[in-house]
Design a protein around this motif. Structure first.
Motif, PDB file in Angstrom:
ATOM      1  N   ALA A 173      46.454  22.059   0.544  1.00  0.00           N
ATOM      2  CA  ALA A 173      45.814  21.072   1.423  1.00  0.00           C
ATOM      3  C   ALA A 173      45.825  21.603   2.841  1.00  0.00           C
ATOM      4  O   ALA A 173      46.859  22.039   3.349  1.00  0.00           O
ATOM      5  N   ASN A 174      44.661  21.624   3.480  1.00  0.00           N
ATOM      6  CA  ASN A 174      44.565  22.130   4.843  1.00  0.00           C
ATOM      7  C   ASN A 174      44.352  20.950   5.786  1.00  0.00           C
ATOM      8  O   ASN A 174      45.272  20.188   6.045  1.00  0.00           O
ATOM      9  N   LEU A 175      43.133  20.766   6.291  1.00  0.00           N
ATOM     10  CA  LEU A 175      42.878  19.671   7.230  1.00  0.00           C
ATOM     11  C   LEU A 175      42.598  18.362   6.517  1.00  0.00           C
ATOM     12  O   LEU A 175      41.990  18.347   5.449  1.00  0.00           O
ATOM     13  N   THR A 176      43.020  17.258   7.149  1.00  0.00           N
ATOM     14  CA  THR A 176      42.659  15.931   6.660  1.00  0.00           C
ATOM     15  C   THR A 176      42.007  15.183   7.812  1.00  0.00           C
ATOM     16  O   THR A 176      42.593  15.074   8.894  1.00  0.00           O
ATOM     17  N   ASN A 177      40.788  14.726   7.587  1.00  0.00           N
ATOM     18  CA  ASN A 177      40.066  13.972   8.617  1.00  0.00           C
ATOM     19  C   ASN A 177      39.702  12.588   8.105  1.00  0.00           C
ATOM     20  O   ASN A 177      39.489  12.399   6.904  1.00  0.00           O
ATOM     21  N   ALA A 178      39.621  11.637   9.043  1.00  0.00           N
ATOM     22  CA  ALA A 178      39.249  10.263   8.688  1.00  0.00           C
ATOM     23  C   ALA A 178      37.941   9.903   9.378  1.00  0.00           C
ATOM     24  O   ALA A 178      37.746  10.211  10.555  1.00  0.00           O
ATOM     25  N   PHE A 179      37.048   9.267   8.629  1.00  0.00           N
ATOM     26  CA  PHE A 179      35.754   8.843   9.166  1.00  0.00           C
ATOM     27  C   PHE A 179      35.551   7.363   8.876  1.00  0.00           C
ATOM     28  O   PHE A 179      35.644   6.933   7.721  1.00  0.00           O
ATOM     29  N   HIS A 180      35.289   6.639   9.941  1.00  0.00           N
ATOM     30  CA  HIS A 180      35.068   5.205   9.828  1.00  0.00           C
ATOM     31  C   HIS A 180      33.576   4.984   9.614  1.00  0.00           C
ATOM     32  O   HIS A 180      32.762   5.542  10.346  1.00  0.00           O
ATOM     33  N   LEU A 181      33.210   4.203   8.586  1.00  0.00           N
ATOM     34  CA  LEU A 181      31.785   3.934   8.359  1.00  0.00           C
ATOM     35  C   LEU A 181      31.393   2.721   9.196  1.00  0.00           C
ATOM     36  O   LEU A 181      31.701   1.584   8.843  1.00  0.00           O
ATOM     37  N   SER A 182      30.733   3.004  10.314  1.00  0.00           N
ATOM     38  CA  SER A 182      30.325   1.910  11.200  1.00  0.00           C
ATOM     39  C   SER A 182      28.920   1.447  10.846  1.00  0.00           C
ATOM     40  O   SER A 182      28.219   2.096  10.072  1.00  0.00           O
ATOM     41  N   GLY A 183      28.521   0.337  11.440  1.00  0.00           N
ATOM     42  CA  GLY A 183      27.214  -0.238  11.146  1.00  0.00           C
ATOM     43  C   GLY A 183      27.339  -1.310  10.083  1.00  0.00           C
ATOM     44  O   GLY A 183      28.425  -1.527   9.529  1.00  0.00           O
ATOM     45  N   THR A 184      26.239  -1.972   9.799  1.00  0.00           N
ATOM     46  CA  THR A 184      26.279  -3.018   8.778  1.00  0.00           C
ATOM     47  C   THR A 184      25.161  -2.875   7.744  1.00  0.00           C
ATOM     48  O   THR A 184      25.128  -3.599   6.765  1.00  0.00           O
ATOM     49  N   THR A 185      24.238  -1.941   7.964  1.00  0.00           N
ATOM     50  CA  THR A 185      23.163  -1.753   6.991  1.00  0.00           C
ATOM     51  C   THR A 185      22.967  -0.266   6.722  1.00  0.00           C
ATOM     52  O   THR A 185      23.488   0.589   7.445  1.00  0.00           O
ATOM     53  N   GLU A 186      22.166   0.028   5.704  1.00  0.00           N
ATOM     54  CA  GLU A 186      21.865   1.417   5.369  1.00  0.00           C
ATOM     55  C   GLU A 186      21.126   2.110   6.527  1.00  0.00           C
ATOM     56  O   GLU A 186      21.154   3.321   6.661  1.00  0.00           O
ATOM     57  N   ASP A 187      20.452   1.318   7.354  1.00  0.00           N
ATOM     58  CA  ASP A 187      19.647   1.892   8.439  1.00  0.00           C
ATOM     59  C   ASP A 187      20.455   2.224   9.688  1.00  0.00           C
ATOM     60  O   ASP A 187      20.102   3.140  10.425  1.00  0.00           O
ATOM     61  N   ASP A 188      21.526   1.458   9.937  1.00  0.00           N
ATOM     62  CA  ASP A 188      22.267   1.717  11.184  1.00  0.00           C
ATOM     63  C   ASP A 188      23.666   2.283  10.941  1.00  0.00           C
ATOM     64  O   ASP A 188      24.468   2.394  11.847  1.00  0.00           O
ATOM     65  N   LYS A 189      23.946   2.664   9.678  1.00  0.00           N
ATOM     66  CA  LYS A 189      25.299   3.157   9.400  1.00  0.00           C
ATOM     67  C   LYS A 189      25.529   4.541  10.002  1.00  0.00           C
ATOM     68  O   LYS A 189      24.581   5.309  10.202  1.00  0.00           O
ATOM     69  N   ALA A 190      26.800   4.827  10.290  1.00  0.00           N
ATOM     70  CA  ALA A 190      27.166   6.133  10.841  1.00  0.00           C
ATOM     71  C   ALA A 190      28.633   6.403  10.520  1.00  0.00           C
ATOM     72  O   ALA A 190      29.440   5.476  10.416  1.00  0.00           O
ATOM     73  N   PHE A 191      28.950   7.672  10.355  1.00  0.00           N
ATOM     74  CA  PHE A 191      30.353   8.064  10.189  1.00  0.00           C
ATOM     75  C   PHE A 191      30.911   8.418  11.553  1.00  0.00           C
ATOM     76  O   PHE A 191      30.324   9.219  12.284  1.00  0.00           O
ATOM     77  N   GLN A 192      32.024   7.809  11.916  1.00  0.00           N
ATOM     78  CA  GLN A 192      32.662   8.149  13.181  1.00  0.00           C
ATOM     79  C   GLN A 192      34.074   8.638  12.904  1.00  0.00           C
ATOM     80  O   GLN A 192      34.868   7.930  12.276  1.00  0.00           O
ATOM     81  N   GLN A 193      34.341   9.850  13.374  1.00  0.00           N
ATOM     82  CA  GLN A 193      35.677  10.388  13.142  1.00  0.00           C
ATOM     83  C   GLN A 193      36.694   9.552  13.893  1.00  0.00           C
ATOM     84  O   GLN A 193      36.461   9.125  15.027  1.00  0.00           O
ATOM     85  N   GLU A 194      37.809   9.266  13.259  1.00  0.00           N
ATOM     86  CA  GLU A 194      38.841   8.506  13.954  1.00  0.00           C
ATOM     87  C   GLU A 194      40.199   9.154  13.758  1.00  0.00           C
ATOM     88  O   GLU A 194      40.418   9.893  12.801  1.00  0.00           O
TER      89      GLU A 194
END
Ligand SMILES: [Zn+2]
Lengths: 106, 151
Positions: free
Chosen positions: B118-139
């Motif tokens: 196991a090397n790096l571990t990253n977390a991504f928050h799925l922001s937005g509320t629909t398929e059109d405005d969703k985005a992954f934001q690293q946290e």
């Protein structure tokens, strides 16, 4: 019947994890749910009224899509419906999809 | 927003990726969504149903997810995120990960497993509320001391 709401959709059910509705079929239950919480509609259904492909609906432990009567399946008061968005992914985009979508990290 | 997780759970999800190498592992994080981010109180290993292409795909069957959610609810816990591994590939989300992410508000954790470690571990928050405005934001991943803090 009781309908279990997944975490991402609770923003549209006043944070409720379960919603109690009346209805004789799966479809009637989903319609009652959407009538009570109209914002859910766009998240569950496509504009032509079909369940979105990534939205799974289970009647107790059975995928509604594979029940003989599908959404028309009869539901009793003790039954539980569960709405569960799919979970999947992978390290690469689908061949032919990643290039056109330009969403990839690579 | 930060992902709050204990050292033990963090180590366990990374170890899971080493065990399943060269295949992808996957699992569910149970806990609570709070104002400062998702707090993980337990992680549950899931079986990867993509046995046809397990080296670069993962998939948790809906019924397994329902059972995990059901067990979690008994303990007062909700699904707050998911984790999977990228064997010999960076700990960044792929186009497939993004296209198939539908749990808004949840955290998607990815661990790169290089040559079995196991090397790096990253977390991504799925922001937005629909398929059109969703985005992954690293946290940021905040390692907490005890489970009690997240329960
Ligand atoms: Zn991935």
């Amino acid at each position: 019947m009781k309908i279990n709401i997944p975490t991402p959709l609770r923003a549209f059910t006043d944070k409720q994890a379960t919603v109690e509705v009346n209805g004789a079929t799966v479809q009637a239950g989903l319609d009652a749910l959407v009538a009570a919480h109209p914002e859910l509609k766009n998240h569950l259904f496509t504009p032509d009224g079909k369940l979105r492909s990534f939205v799974n609906v289970y009647l107790n432990d059975d995928d509604v899509r594979y029940l003989p009567a599908a959404e028309a399946s009869a539901v009793s008061a003790d039954d539980e419906l569960t709405i569960i968005p799919s979970i999947a992914g992978g390290r690469t985009g689908r061949p032919g999809v990643s290039a056109s979508r330009a969403l990839c990290c690579r | 927003m930060k992902l709050h997780i204990t050292q033990a759970d963090y180590d366990a999800l990374r170890a899971h990726g080493e065990e399943t190498y060269p295949h992808e592992c996957c699992g569910v994080m149970l806990g609570h969504a709070k104002d400062d981010g998702n707090h993980v109180a337990a992680i549950v290993r899931a079986g990867n149903t993509r046995t046809d292409s397990a080296h670069n795909r993962y998939n948790i069957s809906p019924i397994e997810l329902i059972k995990i959610q059901r067990e979690g609810r008994k303990q007062g816990l909700d699904i707050v995120g998911f984790y999977h591994s990228h064997p010999d590939h960076p700990a960044m989300w792929s186009s497939t990960d993004f296209a198939e992410a539908h749990w808004f508000g949840c955290c998607y954790v990815i661990t790169s497993v290089d040559k079995g470690k196991a090397n790096l571990t990253n977390a991504f928050h799925l922001s937005g509320t629909t398929e059109d405005d969703k985005a992954f934001q690293q946290e940021e991943i905040l390692i907490t001391e005890a489970v009690g803090e997240n329960a």
